[in-house]
Design a protein around this motif. Structure first.
Motif, PDB file in Angstrom:
ATOM      1  N   CYS A 137       4.427   5.225  -3.575  1.00 42.23           N
ATOM      2  CA  CYS A 137       3.066   4.973  -2.760  1.00 42.23           C
ATOM      3  C   CYS A 137       2.740   5.932  -1.448  1.00 42.23           C
ATOM      4  O   CYS A 137       3.939   5.115  -1.104  1.00 42.23           O
ATOM      5  CB  CYS A 137       2.370   4.027  -2.952  1.00 42.23           C
ATOM      6  SG  CYS A 137       0.632   4.371  -2.923  1.00 42.23           S
ATOM      7  N   ARG A 139       0.025   6.218  -0.448  1.00 43.75           N
ATOM      8  CA  ARG A 139      -1.366   6.391   0.037  1.00 43.75           C
ATOM      9  C   ARG A 139      -1.569   5.520   1.493  1.00 43.75           C
ATOM     10  O   ARG A 139      -0.224   4.739   1.672  1.00 43.75           O
ATOM     11  CB  ARG A 139      -2.060   5.023  -0.448  1.00 43.75           C
ATOM     12  CG  ARG A 139      -2.109   5.521  -1.840  1.00 43.75           C
ATOM     13  CD  ARG A 139      -3.519   6.975  -1.857  1.00 43.75           C
ATOM     14  NE  ARG A 139      -3.367   7.859  -3.287  1.00 43.75           N
ATOM     15  CZ  ARG A 139      -4.063   8.851  -3.414  1.00 43.75           C
ATOM     16  NH1 ARG A 139      -4.017  10.040  -2.232  1.00 43.75           N
ATOM     17  NH2 ARG A 139      -3.898   9.853  -4.997  1.00 43.75           N
ATOM     18  N   CYS A 141      -3.265   1.959   2.759  1.00 43.45           N
ATOM     19  CA  CYS A 141      -4.139   0.890   2.732  1.00 43.45           C
ATOM     20  C   CYS A 141      -3.278   0.068   3.533  1.00 43.45           C
ATOM     21  O   CYS A 141      -2.311  -0.583   3.421  1.00 43.45           O
ATOM     22  CB  CYS A 141      -3.723   0.505   1.376  1.00 43.45           C
ATOM     23  SG  CYS A 141      -4.328   1.480  -0.192  1.00 43.45           S
ATOM     24  N   PHE A 143      -3.441  -3.293   4.275  1.00 42.80           N
ATOM     25  CA  PHE A 143      -3.035  -4.596   3.783  1.00 42.80           C
ATOM     26  C   PHE A 143      -0.880  -3.659   3.551  1.00 42.80           C
ATOM     27  O   PHE A 143      -1.370  -5.093   2.890  1.00 42.80           O
ATOM     28  CB  PHE A 143      -3.999  -5.159   2.874  1.00 42.80           C
ATOM     29  CG  PHE A 143      -4.249  -4.546   1.864  1.00 42.80           C
ATOM     30  CD1 PHE A 143      -3.575  -4.267   0.618  1.00 42.80           C
ATOM     31  CD2 PHE A 143      -5.832  -3.887   2.091  1.00 42.80           C
ATOM     32  CE1 PHE A 143      -3.979  -3.378  -0.266  1.00 42.80           C
ATOM     33  CE2 PHE A 143      -6.201  -2.877   1.031  1.00 42.80           C
ATOM     34  CZ  PHE A 143      -5.416  -3.384  -0.481  1.00 42.80           C
ATOM     35  N   CYS A 144      -1.011  -3.473   2.665  1.00 40.00           N
ATOM     36  CA  CYS A 144      -0.375  -2.955   1.587  1.00 40.00           C
ATOM     37  C   CYS A 144       0.950  -3.225   2.100  1.00 40.00           C
ATOM     38  O   CYS A 144       1.728  -2.082   3.448  1.00 40.00           O
ATOM     39  CB  CYS A 144      -0.601  -2.214   0.440  1.00 40.00           C
ATOM     40  SG  CYS A 144       0.259  -2.351  -1.102  1.00 40.00           S
ATOM     41  N   ILE A 146       3.516  -2.208  -0.035  1.00 42.40           N
ATOM     42  CA  ILE A 146       4.562  -1.507  -0.956  1.00 42.40           C
ATOM     43  C   ILE A 146       4.894  -0.365  -0.760  1.00 42.40           C
ATOM     44  O   ILE A 146       5.984  -0.274  -0.614  1.00 42.40           O
ATOM     45  CB  ILE A 146       3.425  -0.812  -2.276  1.00 42.40           C
ATOM     46  CG1 ILE A 146       3.471  -2.522  -3.161  1.00 42.40           C
ATOM     47  CG2 ILE A 146       4.120  -0.279  -2.987  1.00 42.40           C
ATOM     48  CD1 ILE A 146       2.755  -2.433  -4.122  1.00 42.40           C
ATOM     49  N   PRO A 147       4.296   0.323   0.115  1.00 36.77           N
ATOM     50  CA  PRO A 147       4.834   1.607   0.784  1.00 36.77           C
ATOM     51  C   PRO A 147       5.928   1.425   1.746  1.00 36.77           C
ATOM     52  O   PRO A 147       7.354   2.505   1.568  1.00 36.77           O
ATOM     53  CB  PRO A 147       3.652   2.581   1.437  1.00 36.77           C
ATOM     54  CG  PRO A 147       3.117   1.938   0.615  1.00 36.77           C
ATOM     55  CD  PRO A 147       3.088   0.868   0.450  1.00 36.77           C
ATOM     56  N   GLN A 181       2.331   3.022  -8.683  1.00 35.62           N
ATOM     57  CA  GLN A 181       1.716   2.001  -8.099  1.00 35.62           C
ATOM     58  C   GLN A 181      -0.073   2.892  -7.853  1.00 35.62           C
ATOM     59  O   GLN A 181      -1.232   2.059  -7.627  1.00 35.62           O
ATOM     60  CB  GLN A 181       2.390   2.287  -6.066  1.00 35.62           C
ATOM     61  CG  GLN A 181       3.082   1.351  -6.213  1.00 35.62           C
ATOM     62  CD  GLN A 181       4.214   1.193  -6.977  1.00 35.62           C
ATOM     63  OE1 GLN A 181       4.767   2.496  -7.108  1.00 35.62           O
ATOM     64  NE2 GLN A 181       5.742   0.128  -7.450  1.00 35.62           N
ATOM     65  N   TYR A 219      -6.385   4.976  -8.692  1.00 33.86           N
ATOM     66  CA  TYR A 219      -7.059   5.063  -7.161  1.00 33.86           C
ATOM     67  C   TYR A 219      -8.121   5.727  -7.252  1.00 33.86           C
ATOM     68  O   TYR A 219      -8.123   7.112  -7.495  1.00 33.86           O
ATOM     69  CB  TYR A 219      -5.493   5.846  -6.571  1.00 33.86           C
ATOM     70  CG  TYR A 219      -6.207   5.453  -4.830  1.00 33.86           C
ATOM     71  CD1 TYR A 219      -5.420   4.434  -4.026  1.00 33.86           C
ATOM     72  CD2 TYR A 219      -6.505   6.687  -3.998  1.00 33.86           C
ATOM     73  CE1 TYR A 219      -6.391   4.470  -2.448  1.00 33.86           C
ATOM     74  CE2 TYR A 219      -6.706   6.880  -2.629  1.00 33.86           C
ATOM     75  CZ  TYR A 219      -6.162   5.839  -1.605  1.00 33.86           C
ATOM     76  OH  TYR A 219      -6.633   5.447  -0.886  1.00 33.86           O
ATOM     77  N   ARG A 258      -8.645   2.165   2.811  1.00 31.55           N
ATOM     78  CA  ARG A 258      -9.600   2.658   1.567  1.00 31.55           C
ATOM     79  C   ARG A 258     -10.428   4.072   1.625  1.00 31.55           C
ATOM     80  O   ARG A 258     -11.481   3.929   2.569  1.00 31.55           O
ATOM     81  CB  ARG A 258      -9.721   1.265   0.893  1.00 31.55           C
ATOM     82  CG  ARG A 258      -8.815   0.465   0.845  1.00 31.55           C
ATOM     83  CD  ARG A 258      -7.297   1.304  -0.448  1.00 31.55           C
ATOM     84  NE  ARG A 258      -8.077   0.931  -1.527  1.00 31.55           N
ATOM     85  CZ  ARG A 258      -7.658   1.018  -2.576  1.00 31.55           C
ATOM     86  NH1 ARG A 258      -6.306   0.894  -2.756  1.00 31.55           N
ATOM     87  NH2 ARG A 258      -8.416   1.066  -3.920  1.00 31.55           N
TER      88      ARG A 258
HETATM   89  S1  SF4 Z   1      -2.800  -0.420  -2.242  1.00 31.30           S
HETATM   90 FE1  SF4 Z   1      -2.023   0.671  -4.031  1.00 31.30          FE
HETATM   91  S2  SF4 Z   1      -2.121   2.959  -3.328  1.00 31.30           S
HETATM   92 FE2  SF4 Z   1      -2.683   1.176  -1.899  1.00 31.30          FE
HETATM   93  S3  SF4 Z   1      -0.192   1.332  -0.739  1.00 31.30           S
HETATM   94 FE3  SF4 Z   1      -0.762   0.019  -1.560  1.00 31.30          FE
HETATM   95  S4  SF4 Z   1       0.706   0.556  -3.538  1.00 31.30           S
HETATM   96 FE4  SF4 Z   1      -0.521   2.782  -2.876  1.00 31.30          FE
END
Ligand code: SF4
Length: 426
Positions: A137, A139, A141, A143-144, A146-147, A181, A219, A258
């Motif tokens: 991903c 993006r 965000c 709080f996330c 994942i990246p 994602q 998204y 966001r």
């Molecule tokens: S919340 Fe979703 S769109 Fe935002 S950084 Fe995490 S994976 Fe990516």
């Protein structure tokens, strides 16, 4: 990983005690998921025999490999999420010689995507398959994690996805669930314009026997007219959209990094509802994000009253070190998070019940997934597997078939019904 191991001669077994290799595909997304991963690893490690290998793979190990090994003594191998395709190599290496210390396999490749050694990247459950279209991903965000775990987005080539969809179609799959994602970002890294819409066009043209195509994780801000038109005009694409909005107060969204243009959300959802008949909308929200005031939370409550989503999921904010919201800390007390979570879910349950009651007396097509004791269980277009509701149908309907059902009752999440074309016999 399962496919690669099976190509190498391994078989899937039912119980951990029967396995020679135990693999836990961990999750590192939020606190409760991390805990569950560690607990599962601990349980397996405590009961592991000397002739068994225990491998921790996935997102948690990608980010916290050494920490996982420290917390769970007895792990033999640590494999990150970015190189799952190296599983056979890791198992062979572990088998070659004794290894007092865990073997770490965490190469820093940018992400997966292209080098997939010909495995079908779909997880099939019954006649539904989750088909991955991109991974990672880009993006921001706040709080996330994942990246940080997955790296930036890498889209899988259209031809690879079509080939897999064709294989799944030939195997009798009725429903394809497209996942990434962020599905709306599909193809950006391949230089495609409106990549998701273009992919959907090709999928519906070239894989014509898939009955249902479901889009997850869109998204906000990137659902455009071309995508709406494709959804409105291609029969196989379900009138269902999962669009995680996370909040409804512009200031909270701004702190989350966001898209904070709530007018866009109102306009787009209204446009989608006017163009796509019977559209079901699912979203998710975070409650208790740092700095969330009662007034901001109230805006979120008013928003769900106004939009009347078919489905809402909620998470209590989970503090993740290394994310850009780290500096904000985790100031909302756990009991406030809990109380807001409950209030939101209760309000949504009442809305869902009202919406569900509107289906009583109507017919819905239901994909049957099982039966027992004279009741069949299935899902309509409004229900993604695992996260949404079910339709309970009187009688033993044929598993894997899509049957018309007359809805006779409604609960907050589920519906009940009878076969609309009686009788269904097996
Ligand atoms: S919340 Fe979703 S769109 Fe935002 S950084 Fe995490 S994976 Fe990516």
């Amino acid at each position: 990983m399962a496919q690669l191991l099976m190509n190498d001669g391994y078989k899937i077994v039912d119980k951990p005690t029967q396995a020679s290799v135990l693999i836990v595909n961990t999750c590192g997304f939020i606190g409760p998921a991390k805990e569950e991963s560690i607990n599962t690893l601990r349980e397996l490690s405590e009961n592991k025999r000397n002739d068994q290998l225990l491998i921790a793979a996935g997102c948690l190990t990608q980010r916290y490999g050494a920490e996982v090994a420290r917390q769970v003594p007895g792990i033999d191998g640590i494999l990150g999420t970015r190189r799952w395709m190296d599983i056979v190599q890791v198992v062979r290496e572990l088998r070659k010689s004794p290894h007092p210390e865990p073997l770490y396999h965490l190469p820093d490749a940018s992400t997966v995507g292209s080098e997939e050694t010909g495995v079908v990247r779909a997880s099939v459950a019954g006649t539904s398959a989750y088909l991955k279209i991109a991974d990672g991903c880009r993006r921001p965000c706040a709080f996330c994690a994942i990246p940080l775990i997955k790296g930036t987005v890498v889209s899988r080539p259209v031809e690879t996805i079509l080939e897999e969809a064709n294989k799944l179609q030939d195997e009798g799959v009725r429903e394809l669930i497209l996942i990434a994602q962020d599905t709306t970002d599909y193809g950006h890294d391949l230089g495609m314009k409106d990549g998701l819409a273009a992919l959907l066009e090709r999928l519906t043209d070239e894989v014509p026997n898939i009955d249902w195509i479901r889009i997850m994780y869109a998204y906000p801000g990137y659902v455009n007219d071309r995508l709406i038109d494709i959804m409105a005009t291609r029969k196989a694409i379900l009138p269902y959209l999962d669009i995680p909005l996370q909040h409804a107060h512009p200031k909270a969204l701004y702190r989350m990094r966001r898209p904070s243009n709530i007018n866009w959300v109102h306009e787009t959802l209204a446009k989608m509802r006017s163009k796509i008949e019977n559209l079901a909308i699912r979203t998710t929200f975070i409650v208790g994000y740092p700095g969330e005031t009662e007034e901001e939370f109230q805006t979120l409550m008013d928003f769900i009253d106004e939009i009347r989503f078919d489905r809402v999921g909620a998470f209590k904010f989970s503090f993740e070190p290394g994310t850009s919201s780290e500096a904000l800390g985790d100031p909302v007390p756990a009991e406030v998070k809990e109380e807001r979570y409950k209030r939101l879910m209760e309000r949504q349950q009442a809305i869902s019940l009202q919406i569900n009651q509107g289906y009583v007396g109507k017919n819905l097509d239901v994909l049957i997934e099982g039966y027992g004791d004279g009741i069949s269980v299935g899902r309509s277009y409004r229900d993604a597997p695992e996260i949404d509701g079910m339709v309970l149908v009187e009688g033993n309907a044929p598993i894997g078939e899509i049957v018309p059902v007359k809805i006779t009752g409604a609960m907050a999440y589920d519906l009940t019904g009878i076969p609309a074309q009686a009788p269904i016999t097996l």
